[in-house]
Design a protein around this motif. Structure first.
Motif, short mmCIF file in Angstrom:
data_model
loop_
_atom_site.label_atom_id
_atom_site.label_comp_id
_atom_site.label_asym_id
_atom_site.label_seq_id
_atom_site.Cartn_x
_atom_site.Cartn_y
_atom_site.Cartn_z
N TYR A 48 0.81 -1.21 0.00
CA TYR A 48 0.00 0.00 0.00
C TYR A 48 0.85 1.27 0.00
O TYR A 48 0.40 2.32 -0.45
CB TYR A 48 -1.00 -0.05 1.16
N CYS A 51 1.19 1.68 -3.60
CA CYS A 51 -0.04 2.26 -4.15
C CYS A 51 -0.10 3.76 -3.87
O CYS A 51 -0.54 4.55 -4.72
CB CYS A 51 -1.27 1.60 -3.54
N TYR A 349 -9.09 5.07 -5.88
CA TYR A 349 -7.83 4.52 -6.40
C TYR A 349 -7.54 3.15 -5.77
O TYR A 349 -7.13 2.22 -6.47
CB TYR A 349 -6.69 5.49 -6.10
N LEU A 350 -7.78 3.01 -4.47
CA LEU A 350 -7.55 1.75 -3.78
C LEU A 350 -8.38 0.62 -4.39
O LEU A 350 -7.95 -0.54 -4.43
CB LEU A 350 -7.90 1.88 -2.29
N CYS A 355 -4.31 0.06 -8.43
CA CYS A 355 -3.73 -0.27 -7.12
C CYS A 355 -3.76 -1.76 -6.86
O CYS A 355 -2.77 -2.35 -6.42
CB CYS A 355 -4.47 0.47 -6.01
N GLN A 356 -4.89 -2.40 -7.15
CA GLN A 356 -5.04 -3.81 -6.77
C GLN A 356 -4.11 -4.74 -7.55
O GLN A 356 -3.68 -5.77 -7.04
CB GLN A 356 -6.50 -4.22 -6.92
N VAL A 358 -1.08 -3.84 -8.34
CA VAL A 358 0.18 -3.63 -7.63
C VAL A 358 0.21 -4.48 -6.37
O VAL A 358 1.20 -5.18 -6.08
CB VAL A 358 0.37 -2.14 -7.28
N VAL A 359 -0.87 -4.44 -5.61
CA VAL A 359 -0.95 -5.23 -4.38
C VAL A 359 -0.82 -6.72 -4.70
O VAL A 359 -0.12 -7.46 -4.01
CB VAL A 359 -2.29 -4.96 -3.65
#
Length: 448
Positions: A48, A51, A349-350, A355-356, A358-359
């Motif tokens: 995160y 992110c 964005y989360l 972002c997801q 990347v996570v």
């Protein structure tokens, strides 16, 4: 870590309801161009943080300040922050908490974020709709439960991965699952649990680790068995008005499940400690051959020294299906967030693939979007971790049943009643039939 182990105290919840409407959001002291964000999982912090860098690049002038706290401290501090007016702008929310938070009106509705349920794994987005029909959480990730096992121990017992993936159980004799657990159990004299002369009072290796009493949800203990027997927590899928702990089906499951400990096949309650000796620690210490545990623990098992682990599906039950809880976290915005506009942008964005994905590439958790999940599966694969036992139940509805935590009001009260009730049945010989009275007490609270 995903199960609710410390409930919001009733007195605290009352205080929260009294002050929530008038507390002024302090955002933990952050400035107007900063979005404050809280999470509890230290393993996910680097993902995160990555992110946040991507978000800040897309939103010049905005900064994200991330705070990570341990599970118990997280909820205690979050509750206190609502009362004191020092809550974060955004926080990682749990399905069993959000109902009470929404009812106390400390969450900001997210209907204007354009969350489309079809963009996420089925069912995840729907779980965050309050009784008022408004959305209070943006899907973040998901997890399921499977059977972790010590490969050396299962091989020594002559159990193949194919056998472990085809186990079945029933509340009468335990089926092939109980036979396997019994065979994996070894006493101090080297006798297996299914051999004559086995000493259940002096066990060296238990076939199944204990995860405690399971409280009222049994996420990584008895829930898979209860669900595969056809039982449901409440009378409705979401926002149920009556719990069903008085069900004869449920009570037969609990009698059998805790009976494994009485037979010496499962570690006793005295071996369990949420902080010092959870199920994974029992496996790591060589005290248990298998453990029911969640996908969020994959990295923990992979890091165990001297132990090579495998994972298998939960056993098929009397309904003919295998079952696993599918839990999903979300990100919520606080009602009194000091930077609501920035918070909305951050949550949007989360919940996006940006972002997801990347996570997912960190291989720590399964993000809520299919693209994020795909990235996670690939990342686990690079680490040599097979996650089929966790992912297949989500896609195969014919042979598997997935279900969620019970979503109702008064989750803290349910915990306060069910925690001692289940501990008493498991560790103190309390009658399973006593759950009838506990269930009546819970339903009385829900009816108010």
């Amino acid at each position: 870590m995903r199960s609710v182990r410390s409930a919001v105290a009733l007195a605290g919840a009352l205080a929260l309801s009294l002050v929530a409407g008038c507390a002024k959001g302090g955002g933990a002291g952050a400035g107007g161009n900063t979005v404050t964000y809280w999470l509890w999982d230290a393993n996910q912090l680097p993902a995160y943080q990555a992110c946040a860098k991507g978000f800040e690049k897309e939103n010049p002038g905005l900064k994200v300040k991330i705070s990570q706290l341990g599970w118990d401290d997280y909820w205690t501090k979050l509750t206190a922050s609502f009362i004191a007016g020092t809550e974060p702008d955004v926080f990682t929310d749990h399905i069993q908490k959000f109902g009470q938070f929404a009812d106390l009106k400390v969450l900001e509705p997210l209907d204007d974020l354009g969350i489309d349920a079809s963009d996420y794994q089925p069912g995840l987005a729907d779980n965050w709709i309050g009784q008022d029909g408004r959305r209070y959480g943006a899907p973040k990730d998901w997890d399921t439960v499977a059977l972790f096992y010590n490969k050396k121990m299962t091989q020594s017992a002559g159990l193949t991965p194919q056998q472990l993936n085809s186990l079945a159980w029933n509340p009468k004799d335990g089926g092939t699952f109980e036979k396997a657990i019994a065979h994996l159990t070894v006493d101090v004299h080297g006798k297996r649990g299914d051999e004559l002369g086995f000493d259940k009072h002096h066990v060296k290796v238990y076939g199944l680790a204990t995860g405690g009493g399971g409280d009222g949800d049994g996420q990584s203990t008895w829930s898979s068995f209860a669900a595969s027997a056809g039982w449901n927590y409440t009378d409705k899928k979401r926002w149920g008005e009556k719990y069903r702990y008085d069900s004869k089906t449920f009570q037969s499951v609990i009698t059998w499940y805790f009976g494994l400990a009485k037979k010496g096949y499962m570690a006793p309650l005295t071996d369990y400690s949420a902080g010092a000796n959870p199920a994974n620690a029992q496996v790591a210490a060589g005290k248990a051959a298998t453990a029911l545990d969640g996908a969020w623990m994959l990295s923990t098992y992979a890091a165990m020294k001297g132990i090579t682990f495998g994972t298998a599906f939960t056993p098929a039950g009397p309904t003919g299906k295998r079952a696993t809880m599918m839990n999903g976290l979300a990100d919520s915005i606080t009602k009194n967030a000091h930077n609501k506009e920035g918070a909305r942008k951050w949550v949007r964005y989360l919940s996006s693939d940006a972002c997801q994905s990347v996570v997912g590439r960190y291989g720590i958790v399964f993000p809520a979007t299919p693209e994020g999940t795909k990235a996670a599966v690939a990342a686990y694969g690079k680490k040599g971790i097979d996650v089929t036992a966790f992912t297949e139940p989500v896609t195969d509805k014919k042979d598997f049943r997935t279900f969620t935590f019970p979503i109702t009001n008064y989750a803290a009260d349910v915990f306060a009643l069910m925690h001692p009730a289940m501990q008493g049945i498991y560790g103190s010989g309390r009658s399973v039939g006593s759950l009838d009275q506990t269930n009546d007490q819970i339903n009385l609270i829900l009816s108010q």
